[in-house]
Design a protein around this motif. Structure first.
Motif, short mmCIF file in Angstrom:
data_model
loop_
_atom_site.label_atom_id
_atom_site.label_comp_id
_atom_site.label_asym_id
_atom_site.label_seq_id
_atom_site.Cartn_x
_atom_site.Cartn_y
_atom_site.Cartn_z
N VAL A 31 -2.45 6.23 7.48
CA VAL A 31 -3.72 5.71 8.00
C VAL A 31 -4.34 6.69 8.99
CG1 VAL A 31 -4.86 3.78 9.14
CG2 VAL A 31 -2.83 3.35 7.76
N GLY A 33 -8.97 4.24 -6.38
CA GLY A 33 -9.37 4.08 -4.99
C GLY A 33 -10.22 2.84 -4.77
N ARG A 66 -0.36 5.04 -0.42
CA ARG A 66 -1.83 5.10 -0.32
C ARG A 66 -2.23 5.80 0.97
NH1 ARG A 66 -4.14 3.69 -5.09
NH2 ARG A 66 -5.81 2.39 -4.23
N ARG A 67 -3.43 6.38 0.94
CA ARG A 67 -3.97 7.12 2.07
C ARG A 67 -5.32 6.50 2.43
NH1 ARG A 67 -3.16 12.18 -1.73
NH2 ARG A 67 -4.12 10.56 -2.99
N VAL A 68 -5.39 5.92 3.63
CA VAL A 68 -6.52 5.06 3.99
C VAL A 68 -7.19 5.55 5.27
CG1 VAL A 68 -7.24 2.71 4.54
CG2 VAL A 68 -5.39 3.09 2.89
N ASP A 124 -7.35 7.42 -0.74
CA ASP A 124 -7.29 6.32 -1.70
C ASP A 124 -8.06 5.09 -1.24
OD1 ASP A 124 -5.24 7.56 -3.53
OD2 ASP A 124 -4.06 7.46 -1.69
N GLY A 125 -8.32 5.00 0.07
CA GLY A 125 -8.99 3.81 0.59
C GLY A 125 -9.88 4.12 1.77
N VAL A 135 -9.64 4.19 8.13
CA VAL A 135 -10.26 3.02 8.75
C VAL A 135 -11.23 3.52 9.82
CG1 VAL A 135 -9.91 0.88 10.04
CG2 VAL A 135 -8.21 1.59 8.33
N PHE A 162 -2.06 -2.03 7.39
CA PHE A 162 -2.01 -1.11 6.26
C PHE A 162 -0.81 -0.17 6.38
CE2 PHE A 162 -6.95 -1.28 6.15
CZ PHE A 162 -6.89 -2.59 5.70
N ALA A 190 1.00 2.51 3.89
CA ALA A 190 -0.07 3.50 3.80
C ALA A 190 0.01 4.52 4.94
CB ALA A 190 -1.43 2.83 3.83
N LEU A 196 0.83 -1.21 0.00
CA LEU A 196 0.00 0.00 0.00
C LEU A 196 0.87 1.26 0.00
CD1 LEU A 196 -2.86 -0.90 2.52
CD2 LEU A 196 -2.95 -0.96 0.02
N LEU A 253 -8.42 -4.13 -0.63
CA LEU A 253 -8.14 -2.70 -0.65
C LEU A 253 -7.06 -2.35 -1.68
CD1 LEU A 253 -9.04 -0.16 0.98
CD2 LEU A 253 -7.01 -0.50 2.40
#
Length: 285
Positions: A65, A165, A29-31, A117-118, A33, A58, A63, A26, A257
């Motif tokens: 998070v 995404g 990526r920017r997630v 992105d997630g 949760v 992640f 990522a 990941l 994801l």
């Protein structure tokens, strides 16, 4: 725990224990949760919960998070774990039962990470009302958290995500079985499959995906609490003679994801070891 790392007959390996090496799956990526904290436990060494395992995994995989939860301290604990390991994390607080909090939550996460992105929606509640004893207010309370929140968060995320995404909604094998005896919970979790299909269908032209992960019996603080209320839950024969771990749920979610599942869209992945197909054995077999 080292002696447990390789137990092929039990399908128990390093990833199931949160001890596998990272592979930058990941990276960049920017997630967000939602539900990244976990239930408080009186145990000296409680197992990790699904949301916390996801957020930590992640981050290990590269990522940024945002860890959102209704419990500020629990969200902060998850973010602190990630930061101790050298990852990037920000705790956020929101009660997704309140519809008006969801848009600001997604906006705050997007601003903190410089994009989105997630999205993983790992929130859910249940009441204890069997059929014949349900009430309108109790029914609505479950649906609002377990379904409405996912829809509103998905809309807010889709408006901000760039192409590539992905969104994942956390359901349950209760979505395909009436055996919990809790119709509000079962129907809310079942409806996530339809919601994911709707989001996937509407968003594919913008290069976005949406899928569902449906865990079975998982050894988490919440799972242990459920087993204390219903001892038969823990006493039943299980696939590979054990319950799943939150890390196993996290790795399945990581797949949905990330880019490895780029052609998987609008689907439900059941992570129950085969319990829903009748694959089970006692722990001493």
């Amino acid at each position: 725990m080292a002696e447990q790392l390789i137990e092929p007959r039990r399908q128990l390996f390093a990833p199931a224990l949160g001890q596998a090496g990272a592979a930058a799956r990941l990276a960049g990526r920017r997630v967000l949760v939602v539900g990244a904290g976990q239930r408080r436990s009186g145990e000296a060494e409680p197992p990790v919960g699904n949301g916390r395992a996801m957020a930590v995994l992640f981050a290990r995989e590269g990522a940024q998070v945002c860890c959102a939860d209704i419990d500020a301290d629990s969200a902060g604990d998850t973010a602190a774990w990630i930061e101790r390991e050298g990852g990037w994390a920000r705790p956020l607080v929101a009660d997704v039962a309140c519809a008006e909090t969801i848009e600001p939550l997604v906006a705050a996460a997007t601003q903190a990470m410089g994009g989105l992105d997630g999205l993983v929606m790992n929130v859910g509640i249940a009441n204890h009302n069997p059929f014949g004893h349900e009430t309108a207010d109790a029914w609505d309370a479950v649906q609002n958290v377990n379904l409405r929140a996912h829809m509103l968060a998905a809309q807010a995320a889709a408006a901000r995500m760039t192409a590539g995404g992905s969104m994942v909604f956390v359901s349950s094998t209760a979505s395909i079985s009436p055996q919990s005896g809790l119709p509000a919970y079962e129907t809310s979790k079942a409806a996530l499959a339809a919601l994911a299909r709707a989001v996937a269908f509407a968003s594919q032209t913008n290069g976005l995906r949406a899928n569902v992960i449906a865990p079975g019996l998982i050894d988490t603080p919440l799972g242990r609490e459920a087993s204390r209320r219903r001892p038969a839950r823990a006493a039943r024969a299980l696939p590979f003679g054990r319950q799943g771990t939150a890390w196993e749920v996290a790795y399945a979610t990581l797949f949905l994801l990330g880019a490895e599942s780029s052609y998987v869209n609008g689907q439900v992945l059941i992570a129950d070891g085969g319990l829903s197909i009748g694959a089970a054995r006692s722990s001493d077999d």
